[in-house]
Scaffold this motif. Structure first.
Motif, PDB file in Angstrom:
ATOM      1  N   SER A 178      -6.394   1.714  -5.377  1.00 27.60           N
ATOM      2  CA  SER A 178      -6.246   0.311  -5.052  1.00 27.60           C
ATOM      3  C   SER A 178      -6.296  -0.474  -6.244  1.00 27.60           C
ATOM      4  O   SER A 178      -6.322  -1.928  -6.358  1.00 27.60           O
ATOM      5  CB  SER A 178      -7.572  -0.252  -4.138  1.00 27.60           C
ATOM      6  OG  SER A 178      -8.799   0.136  -4.886  1.00 27.60           O
ATOM      7  N   TYR A 212      -2.323  -1.234  -4.961  1.00 26.75           N
ATOM      8  CA  TYR A 212      -1.616   0.075  -4.306  1.00 26.75           C
ATOM      9  C   TYR A 212      -0.362   0.282  -4.848  1.00 26.75           C
ATOM     10  O   TYR A 212       0.515  -0.535  -5.274  1.00 26.75           O
ATOM     11  CB  TYR A 212      -1.781  -0.181  -2.857  1.00 26.75           C
ATOM     12  CG  TYR A 212      -3.163  -0.456  -2.203  1.00 26.75           C
ATOM     13  CD1 TYR A 212      -3.787   0.688  -1.840  1.00 26.75           C
ATOM     14  CD2 TYR A 212      -3.452  -1.774  -1.763  1.00 26.75           C
ATOM     15  CE1 TYR A 212      -5.110   0.485  -1.399  1.00 26.75           C
ATOM     16  CE2 TYR A 212      -4.782  -1.730  -1.428  1.00 26.75           C
ATOM     17  CZ  TYR A 212      -5.676  -0.787  -1.219  1.00 26.75           C
ATOM     18  OH  TYR A 212      -7.046  -0.988  -0.785  1.00 26.75           O
ATOM     19  N   PRO A 266      -4.776  -4.004   2.443  1.00 29.62           N
ATOM     20  CA  PRO A 266      -5.724  -3.496   3.547  1.00 29.62           C
ATOM     21  C   PRO A 266      -5.771  -4.862   4.526  1.00 29.62           C
ATOM     22  O   PRO A 266      -5.688  -6.019   3.891  1.00 29.62           O
ATOM     23  CB  PRO A 266      -7.015  -3.499   2.928  1.00 29.62           C
ATOM     24  CG  PRO A 266      -6.646  -4.172   1.465  1.00 29.62           C
ATOM     25  CD  PRO A 266      -5.570  -3.986   1.340  1.00 29.62           C
ATOM     26  N   GLN A 304      -7.650  -7.253   7.049  1.00 28.46           N
ATOM     27  CA  GLN A 304      -9.027  -7.684   7.108  1.00 28.46           C
ATOM     28  C   GLN A 304     -10.020  -6.674   7.856  1.00 28.46           C
ATOM     29  O   GLN A 304      -9.686  -6.219   9.143  1.00 28.46           O
ATOM     30  CB  GLN A 304      -9.166  -8.973   7.880  1.00 28.46           C
ATOM     31  CG  GLN A 304     -10.570  -9.864   7.583  1.00 28.46           C
ATOM     32  CD  GLN A 304     -10.550 -11.124   7.896  1.00 28.46           C
ATOM     33  OE1 GLN A 304      -9.393 -11.631   8.502  1.00 28.46           O
ATOM     34  NE2 GLN A 304     -11.578 -11.786   7.888  1.00 28.46           N
ATOM     35  N   GLY A 305     -11.083  -6.299   7.177  1.00 29.86           N
ATOM     36  CA  GLY A 305     -11.959  -5.487   7.795  1.00 29.86           C
ATOM     37  C   GLY A 305     -11.709  -3.940   7.398  1.00 29.86           C
ATOM     38  O   GLY A 305     -12.427  -3.048   7.870  1.00 29.86           O
ATOM     39  N   GLU A 306     -10.466  -3.774   6.853  1.00 29.74           N
ATOM     40  CA  GLU A 306     -10.155  -2.358   6.654  1.00 29.74           C
ATOM     41  C   GLU A 306     -10.729  -1.783   5.435  1.00 29.74           C
ATOM     42  O   GLU A 306     -11.062  -2.703   4.448  1.00 29.74           O
ATOM     43  CB  GLU A 306      -8.734  -2.131   6.650  1.00 29.74           C
ATOM     44  CG  GLU A 306      -7.732  -2.120   7.598  1.00 29.74           C
ATOM     45  CD  GLU A 306      -6.340  -1.875   7.681  1.00 29.74           C
ATOM     46  OE1 GLU A 306      -5.699  -1.343   8.836  1.00 29.74           O
ATOM     47  OE2 GLU A 306      -5.922  -2.049   6.617  1.00 29.74           O
ATOM     48  N   PRO A 307     -10.918  -0.697   5.308  1.00 34.90           N
ATOM     49  CA  PRO A 307     -11.500   0.068   4.260  1.00 34.90           C
ATOM     50  C   PRO A 307     -10.256  -0.080   3.235  1.00 34.90           C
ATOM     51  O   PRO A 307      -9.326   0.272   3.518  1.00 34.90           O
ATOM     52  CB  PRO A 307     -12.079   1.628   4.416  1.00 34.90           C
ATOM     53  CG  PRO A 307     -11.267   1.846   5.566  1.00 34.90           C
ATOM     54  CD  PRO A 307     -10.898   0.512   6.311  1.00 34.90           C
ATOM     55  N   LEU A 308     -10.533  -0.009   1.782  1.00 30.21           N
ATOM     56  CA  LEU A 308      -9.809  -0.058   0.615  1.00 30.21           C
ATOM     57  C   LEU A 308      -8.947   1.048   0.454  1.00 30.21           C
ATOM     58  O   LEU A 308      -7.813   1.378   0.236  1.00 30.21           O
ATOM     59  CB  LEU A 308     -10.438  -0.337  -0.617  1.00 30.21           C
ATOM     60  CG  LEU A 308     -11.049  -1.765  -0.745  1.00 30.21           C
ATOM     61  CD1 LEU A 308     -11.547  -1.771  -2.085  1.00 30.21           C
ATOM     62  CD2 LEU A 308      -9.947  -2.823  -0.607  1.00 30.21           C
ATOM     63  N   ALA A 309      -9.687   2.452   0.960  1.00 26.39           N
ATOM     64  CA  ALA A 309      -9.112   3.799   0.972  1.00 26.39           C
ATOM     65  C   ALA A 309      -7.651   3.750   1.891  1.00 26.39           C
ATOM     66  O   ALA A 309      -6.865   4.916   1.563  1.00 26.39           O
ATOM     67  CB  ALA A 309     -10.018   4.742   0.964  1.00 26.39           C
ATOM     68  N   ASP A 310      -7.759   3.160   2.799  1.00 27.16           N
ATOM     69  CA  ASP A 310      -6.674   3.424   3.818  1.00 27.16           C
ATOM     70  C   ASP A 310      -5.980   2.098   4.473  1.00 27.16           C
ATOM     71  O   ASP A 310      -6.363   1.677   5.782  1.00 27.16           O
ATOM     72  CB  ASP A 310      -7.315   4.095   5.121  1.00 27.16           C
ATOM     73  CG  ASP A 310      -6.168   4.673   5.938  1.00 27.16           C
ATOM     74  OD1 ASP A 310      -5.030   4.895   5.608  1.00 27.16           O
ATOM     75  OD2 ASP A 310      -6.765   4.942   7.246  1.00 27.16           O
ATOM     76  N   PRO A 311      -5.197   1.510   3.577  1.00 22.38           N
ATOM     77  CA  PRO A 311      -4.689  -0.008   3.814  1.00 22.38           C
ATOM     78  C   PRO A 311      -3.602   0.223   5.075  1.00 22.38           C
ATOM     79  O   PRO A 311      -2.754   1.241   5.055  1.00 22.38           O
ATOM     80  CB  PRO A 311      -4.173  -0.417   2.642  1.00 22.38           C
ATOM     81  CG  PRO A 311      -3.948   0.677   1.807  1.00 22.38           C
ATOM     82  CD  PRO A 311      -4.954   1.799   2.344  1.00 22.38           C
TER      83      PRO A 311
END
Length: 197
Positions: free
Chosen positions: A118, A142, A161, A163-170
């Motif tokens: 990220s 990214y 990402p 809203q509410g998503e983990p940074l690792a899987d946008p």
């Protein structure tokens, strides 16, 4: 026998008249005046054994052929994103696969040293190998997907990402197109960039 000055002067005048008649195109032939020379192919004089010299072919203006060398000074002068002033850009891992020394528009990307997925990524734009600046004033997180659509345009898909998503899987996506405008002498952008904040 002695020739008087008058006779010598007459002989000189007659010789001069003959010489001038030959130069002025009287009854003798002279070469035509050349106003423009166009060489379509190499030529050589009749009876000459010299190798003909080829006529140079015009080439487009191109920049440095080495993308890493073209990008290095731009990366060295690239400001760091706000809040990351203690970081540094990683010129050694810059992706210069999109660089083309002769293209109207080409690109390279660079991220920070010790970057994560990220981390911000800068898109450097070039016109015929000359650095123009970054695609956008802000460098977004990214790695973007960048493809050439024409010699003068590239398409960029930014990731972010939701809203509410983990940074690792946008899963967020926005698209923008950057086009070299030859008449204006600059790059124009259409489309969107990722939301900030």
């Amino acid at each position: 026998m002695r020739i008087s000055n008058t006779t010598g002067g007459i002989l000189f005048a007659a010789a001069l008249a003959v010489a001038l008649t030959g130069c002025s195109g009287g009854t003798t032939s002279s070469a035509p005046t050349v106003t423009e020379t166009v060489t379509a192919s190499p030529t050589r004089a009749a009876g000459s054994d010299a190798t003909p010299t080829p006529t140079p072919t015009p080439t487009p203006t191109c920049g440095p052929s080495d993308g890493a060398a073209a990008a290095a000074p731009a990366i060295a002068a690239l400001p760091l994103p706000s809040g990351l002033e203690s970081a540094s850009w990683d010129a050694g891992s810059a992706d210069v696969s999109g660089y083309d020394a002769c293209a109207p528009l080409s690109w390279a990307t660079v991220t920070l040293d010790h970057a994560t997925g990220s981390s911000p990524v800068a898109i450097l734009l070039f016109h015929q190998g000359r650095y123009l600046g970054t695609a956008t004033k802000e460098q977004y997180a990214y790695e973007p997907d960048i493809t050439r659509t024409t010699p003068s345009a590239i398409a960029v898909t930014y990731h972010y990402p939701e809203q509410g998503e983990p940074l690792a899987d946008p899963s967020g996506r926005v698209d923008a197109t950057f086009t070299w405008d030859d008449a204006a002498g600059r790059v124009t952008m259409t489309g969107d960039t990722p939301p900030v904040g």
